[in-house]
Design a protein around this motif. Structure first.
Motif, mmCIF file in Angstrom:
data_model
loop_
_atom_site.group_PDB
_atom_site.id
_atom_site.type_symbol
_atom_site.label_atom_id
_atom_site.label_comp_id
_atom_site.label_asym_id
_atom_site.label_seq_id
_atom_site.Cartn_x
_atom_site.Cartn_y
_atom_site.Cartn_z
ATOM 1 N N VAL A 60 59.881 20.723 9.339
ATOM 2 C CA VAL A 60 60.754 20.567 8.187
ATOM 3 C C VAL A 60 61.573 21.827 8.057
ATOM 4 O O VAL A 60 61.101 22.927 8.256
ATOM 5 C CB VAL A 60 59.930 20.312 6.922
ATOM 6 C CG1 VAL A 60 60.821 20.311 5.692
ATOM 7 C CG2 VAL A 60 59.228 18.974 7.051
ATOM 8 N N GLY A 61 62.798 21.700 7.595
ATOM 9 C CA GLY A 61 63.784 22.764 7.646
ATOM 10 C C GLY A 61 65.051 22.089 8.089
ATOM 11 O O GLY A 61 66.149 22.584 7.931
ATOM 12 N N THR B 55 68.226 25.030 6.496
ATOM 13 C CA THR B 55 67.241 26.082 6.700
ATOM 14 C C THR B 55 67.572 27.274 5.843
ATOM 15 O O THR B 55 68.690 27.443 5.381
ATOM 16 C CB THR B 55 67.194 26.508 8.179
ATOM 17 O OG1 THR B 55 68.497 26.983 8.561
ATOM 18 C CG2 THR B 55 66.813 25.347 9.080
ATOM 19 N N VAL B 56 66.600 28.110 5.622
ATOM 20 C CA VAL B 56 66.790 29.331 4.863
ATOM 21 C C VAL B 56 66.818 30.493 5.845
ATOM 22 O O VAL B 56 65.889 30.664 6.626
ATOM 23 C CB VAL B 56 65.648 29.528 3.861
ATOM 24 C CG1 VAL B 56 65.875 30.779 3.038
ATOM 25 C CG2 VAL B 56 65.560 28.312 2.951
ATOM 26 N N VAL B 57 67.880 31.265 5.828
ATOM 27 C CA VAL B 57 68.035 32.348 6.775
ATOM 28 C C VAL B 57 66.891 33.336 6.642
ATOM 29 O O VAL B 57 66.556 33.789 5.555
ATOM 30 C CB VAL B 57 69.385 33.069 6.541
ATOM 31 C CG1 VAL B 57 69.514 34.251 7.482
ATOM 32 C CG2 VAL B 57 70.540 32.097 6.751
ATOM 33 N N GLY B 58 66.285 33.679 7.783
ATOM 34 C CA GLY B 58 65.237 34.695 7.795
ATOM 35 C C GLY B 58 63.883 34.190 7.357
ATOM 36 O O GLY B 58 62.947 34.962 7.249
ATOM 37 N N MET B 59 63.733 32.890 7.088
ATOM 38 C CA MET B 59 62.453 32.364 6.633
ATOM 39 C C MET B 59 61.949 31.311 7.605
ATOM 40 O O MET B 59 62.648 30.366 7.939
ATOM 41 C CB MET B 59 62.591 31.736 5.246
ATOM 42 C CG MET B 59 62.934 32.722 4.161
ATOM 43 S SD MET B 59 63.107 31.901 2.576
ATOM 44 C CE MET B 59 61.433 31.300 2.359
ATOM 45 N N VAL C 196 55.341 26.718 3.461
ATOM 46 C CA VAL C 196 54.234 27.111 2.604
ATOM 47 C C VAL C 196 53.856 28.536 2.962
ATOM 48 O O VAL C 196 53.496 28.816 4.111
ATOM 49 C CB VAL C 196 53.021 26.174 2.773
ATOM 50 C CG1 VAL C 196 51.846 26.674 1.942
ATOM 51 C CG2 VAL C 196 53.373 24.747 2.385
ATOM 52 N N GLU C 197 53.973 29.436 2.006
ATOM 53 C CA GLU C 197 53.669 30.843 2.242
ATOM 54 C C GLU C 197 52.345 31.204 1.582
ATOM 55 O O GLU C 197 52.140 30.947 0.401
ATOM 56 C CB GLU C 197 54.773 31.735 1.684
ATOM 57 C CG GLU C 197 54.519 33.214 1.900
ATOM 58 C CD GLU C 197 55.567 34.085 1.230
ATOM 59 O OE1 GLU C 197 55.354 34.458 0.058
ATOM 60 O OE2 GLU C 197 56.605 34.362 1.863
ATOM 61 N N ALA D 139 63.494 22.704 1.393
ATOM 62 C CA ALA D 139 64.356 23.065 2.521
ATOM 63 C C ALA D 139 65.464 24.031 2.132
ATOM 64 O O ALA D 139 66.015 24.724 2.989
ATOM 65 C CB ALA D 139 64.961 21.801 3.133
ATOM 66 N N ALA D 140 65.807 24.093 0.839
ATOM 67 C CA ALA D 140 66.839 25.017 0.381
ATOM 68 C C ALA D 140 66.274 26.390 0.027
ATOM 69 O O ALA D 140 67.008 27.276 -0.383
ATOM 70 C CB ALA D 140 67.561 24.435 -0.827
#
Length: 369
Positions: free
Chosen positions: A208-209, A219-223, A305-306, A357-358
């Motif tokens: 997912v992304g 996708t989120v840059v750098g994540m 998920v972090e 995703a955002a």
């Protein structure tokens, strides 16, 4: 409360850099630090260390979650420092425990709700209420008077901070942050090299992304995105050696050598599950701990998920049933040692944050009654 003294964080847009955010947000950070610890020099050092840590992780922090991350870093750094010293009993605010004082500052100065304070500390909302009640009793039980005391301290802190140039300090903070980031990247690279081989056994049906409304990548840059595996009801997955996990429509099941065929029911009924939440559970496995749990109440599968344990972050893996049920199982890809787990619970326990995703936070552990 004198609202004219309140200094709000800047709106962290998607492209704001660390220096801009630090300059705009530092006055409030200094005020909160002064309210937490009382001593001007200690507050200044607390702010510097917090900003260094934030700078080191700036690329990984979602822009709509910066305020939470900064506040959590400041408060937890303060609590770590407080545990290392045993101050004699004092009067007034000095008679409060570090945790009681932090709760009262967040409730009566920052204006946070009990759930937000609980998430910052990694405890339950009930624990927050208990700390607040006991803390107020220690200082006489007058919340309005407490807010007046906070306002006086804040005014003094802001006047003093306005006399100190920040440009030179900011340069040193950014340099220390870059150094810390390089060290962490080196450590993460070494750990990843060790984990890549066993991690390869987890077949990822999709990452997912991707999957924005128009079908384009989101996708989120750098994540990093979380590996998402779609499973059939009852399909067993080896999450790590010695641990099997499987899902049915009413919750998750797992087996270890110490505890076969365990079950965690999905909270509430269908209507109650619409309120997003995250459950966290450590499970002993061969002298270490398997960290996992349920997320629920989402409108779609999460992108990431972090898992944060004692200040370190790892990207969790996810199992979910077909059809975007809005809930699933997350788990950390590597076990925790007993020492790591104990150190984490000194800070309130592991923190699990679920992003869409955002890059927006859609659920977070903590704050449960």
């Amino acid at each position: 409360m004198n609202s004219s003294l309140r200094i709000h964080w800047p709106a962290p847009g998607p492209h704001i850099d660390f220096a801009t955010y630090a300059r705009a947000g530092r006055p409030r950070l200094v005020t909160t630090a002064r309210l937490l610890c009382g001593d001007p020099r200690e507050a200044a050092e607390l702010v510097r260390n917090t900003l260094v840590g934030v700078c080191a992780r700036w690329r990984r922090i979602p822009r709509d979650d910066v305020d939470f991350y900064v506040r959590r870093s400041l408060v937890r750094e303060h609590l770590r420092r407080a545990r290392r010293r045993k101050a004699p009993a004092q009067e007034g605010l000095g008679a409060l425990s570090a945790r009681q004082r932090a709760v009262l500052v967040m409730l009566h100065w920052e204006g946070l709700g009990e759930t937000e304070v609980a998430q910052t500390l990694g405890c339950s909302a009930g624990a927050v209420r208990s700390h607040a009640r006991r803390g107020l009793a220690v200082i006489g039980g007058d919340a309005e008077r407490l807010r007046g005391v906070f306002a006086e301290i804040a005014e003094t802190a802001q006047v003093a901070d306005g006399l100190a140039p920040f440009a030179v300090q900011l340069g040193a903070i950014e340099e220390r942050g870059r150094t810390l980031r390089r060290r962490r990247v080196g450590v993460v690279a070494a750990v990843c090299a060790l984990l890549l081989a066993p991690a390869a056994v987890f077949a990822t049906d999709r990452i997912v992304g991707s999957g924005a409304a128009d079908g384009s990548a989101a996708t989120v840059v750098g994540m990093a995105s979380s590996p998402i595996r779609i499973v059939a009801p009852g399909e067993r997955v080896e999450a790590m050696p010695g641990v099997q996990v499987w899902l049915t429509t009413d919750g998750r099941h797992w087996s270890t050598a110490q505890g076969p065929n365990q079950f965690q029911r999905l909270p509430g009924d269908g209507s109650e599950n619409r309120q997003p939440g995250v459950l966290v559970q450590p499970e002993p496995v061969k002298g270490a701990y398997f960290l996992s749990g349920l997320y629920y109440g989402l409108s779609a599968d999460p992108a990431r998920v972090e898992v944060t344990v004692d200040g370190s972050e790892v990207t969790g893996s996810v199992l979910t049933l077909a059809g975007n049920p809005g809930w699933g199982v997350w788990y950390a890809p590597a076990p925790l040692s007993t020492a790591e787990l104990k150190a984490s619970y000194v800070e309130g326990g592991p923190m699990v944050t679920v992003y869409d995703a955002a890059g927006k936070v859609v659920a977070r552990s903590g704050g449960d009654g």
